[in-house]
Design a protein around this motif. Structure first.
Motif, mmCIF file in Angstrom:
data_model
loop_
_atom_site.group_PDB
_atom_site.id
_atom_site.type_symbol
_atom_site.label_atom_id
_atom_site.label_comp_id
_atom_site.label_asym_id
_atom_site.label_seq_id
_atom_site.Cartn_x
_atom_site.Cartn_y
_atom_site.Cartn_z
ATOM 1 N N THR A 24 0.839 -1.203 0.000
ATOM 2 C CA THR A 24 0.000 0.000 0.000
ATOM 3 C C THR A 24 0.871 1.249 0.000
ATOM 4 O O THR A 24 2.036 1.216 0.439
ATOM 5 N N VAL A 25 0.295 2.325 -0.483
ATOM 6 C CA VAL A 25 0.979 3.614 -0.449
ATOM 7 C C VAL A 25 1.287 3.997 0.989
ATOM 8 O O VAL A 25 2.357 4.531 1.296
ATOM 9 N N ARG A 26 0.347 3.693 1.877
ATOM 10 C CA ARG A 26 0.550 4.038 3.292
ATOM 11 C C ARG A 26 1.775 3.346 3.862
ATOM 12 O O ARG A 26 2.535 3.941 4.629
ATOM 13 N N THR A 27 1.992 2.079 3.489
ATOM 14 C CA THR A 27 3.170 1.344 3.976
ATOM 15 C C THR A 27 4.454 2.015 3.505
ATOM 16 O O THR A 27 5.399 2.219 4.286
ATOM 17 N N LEU A 28 4.511 2.368 2.231
ATOM 18 C CA LEU A 28 5.709 3.018 1.687
ATOM 19 C C LEU A 28 5.932 4.382 2.336
ATOM 20 O O LEU A 28 7.078 4.761 2.616
ATOM 21 N N GLN A 29 4.871 5.112 2.571
ATOM 22 C CA GLN A 29 5.000 6.419 3.236
ATOM 23 C C GLN A 29 5.504 6.239 4.672
ATOM 24 O O GLN A 29 6.302 7.054 5.157
#
Length: 268
Positions: A24-29
């Motif tokens: 997810t984008v949240r994980t990368l952020q």
């Protein structure tokens, strides 16, 4: 962080990387915020960009995470990936971690299967005994299966009386006496022989040591002996040997008690 005018095929946005890696984008952020995996570049429009090298780093992070490492641990384990040798070193480390994990999981699987076998052989659900069996499996105690034959009084005594080291030493001594008895039986040495009587005294001294002089436990030990000799465990080699030794030494014990004026069940 590099500044890039246009986004080329060599760069990915956070959304594109998330899609390629199934995350997810949240994980990368979050990884960016924690300083574990930050974008390599930024577009003139302010979009944070990742490279294929970052993708390999992300794979490394996820692999380490799956093995139970925290993000703080992972920060210290990540190395640069600028040469083939460095990439190979990372893969070697991951292979080592995976092998260790396989060994741990294999041990856990054996413990679960062993516990399942013991649970099915017990008459009632007893989580305290289950816990004892698990502890002894973790200590690699090969006699863990004996636990299901003990009652709670003997188990409480064992917990207070022995730890891993002293329990192991005690069992080793006990097995050595069994081996001596088996040799005497093989040579048809009679119960009244001095060697047999001396061996019986050693056994009795171990009983006193085990019970700490509490004669009320003698009948429980006799019940334990009878239980394993008639249970599904009666077919294993240790139990067979124990049953044979008990039968051989029974008249020798009776003679020893008679001569010494001992009533093992006194006070029961």
């Amino acid at each position: 962080m590099q500044k890039k005018g246009n986004i080329t095929d060599d760069y990915m946005t956070v959304g594109e990387l998330a899609k390629k890696m199934g995350t997810t984008v949240r994980t990368l952020q979050y990884y960016d915020k924690e300083g574990v995996l930050s974008p390599t570049a930024e577009s003139e429009g302010g979009r944070r960009l990742y490279t294929y090298k970052d993708m390999i780093k992300f794979h490394q992070i996820q692999s380490l995470k799956s093995l139970g490492f925290s993000l703080d641990d992972i920060k210290n384990k990540l190395i640069s990936l600028d040469t083939p040798a460095e990439v190979a070193k990372v893969l070697d480390q991951q292979a080592l971690y995976i092998q260790e994990k396989i060994q741990q999981l294999t041990s856990s699987l054996k413990a679960v299967e062993a516990l399942r076998t013991e649970v099915l052989q017990m008459q009632t659900v007893d989580f305290k005994k289950y816990a004892d069996i698990i502890v002894n499996l973790q200590m690699n105690n090969e006699y863990y299966w004996l636990i299901k034959h003990f009652d709670n009084d003997i188990l409480d005594h064992l917990r207070s009386r022995f730890d891993k080291e002293s329990g192991g030493v005690f069992m080793e001594r006990f097995n050595q006496l069994n081996n001596k008895a088996a040799d005497l039986q093989k040579n048809n040495i009679p119960p009244e022989d001095d060697k047999v009587q001396a061996l019986v005294k050693e056994f009795w001294d171990m009983v006193i040591e085990f019970t700490n002089g509490d004669m009320s436990m003698i009948s429980k030990l006799v019940e334990f002996k009878d239980d394993i000799s008639t249970s599904s465990d009666s077919n294993n080699e240790w139990t067979k040997k124990q049953v044979n030794v008990n039968e051989y030494l029974q008249p020798a014990f009776e003679l020893y008690f008679q001569k010494a004026g001992i009533n093992p069940f006194e006070g029961e």
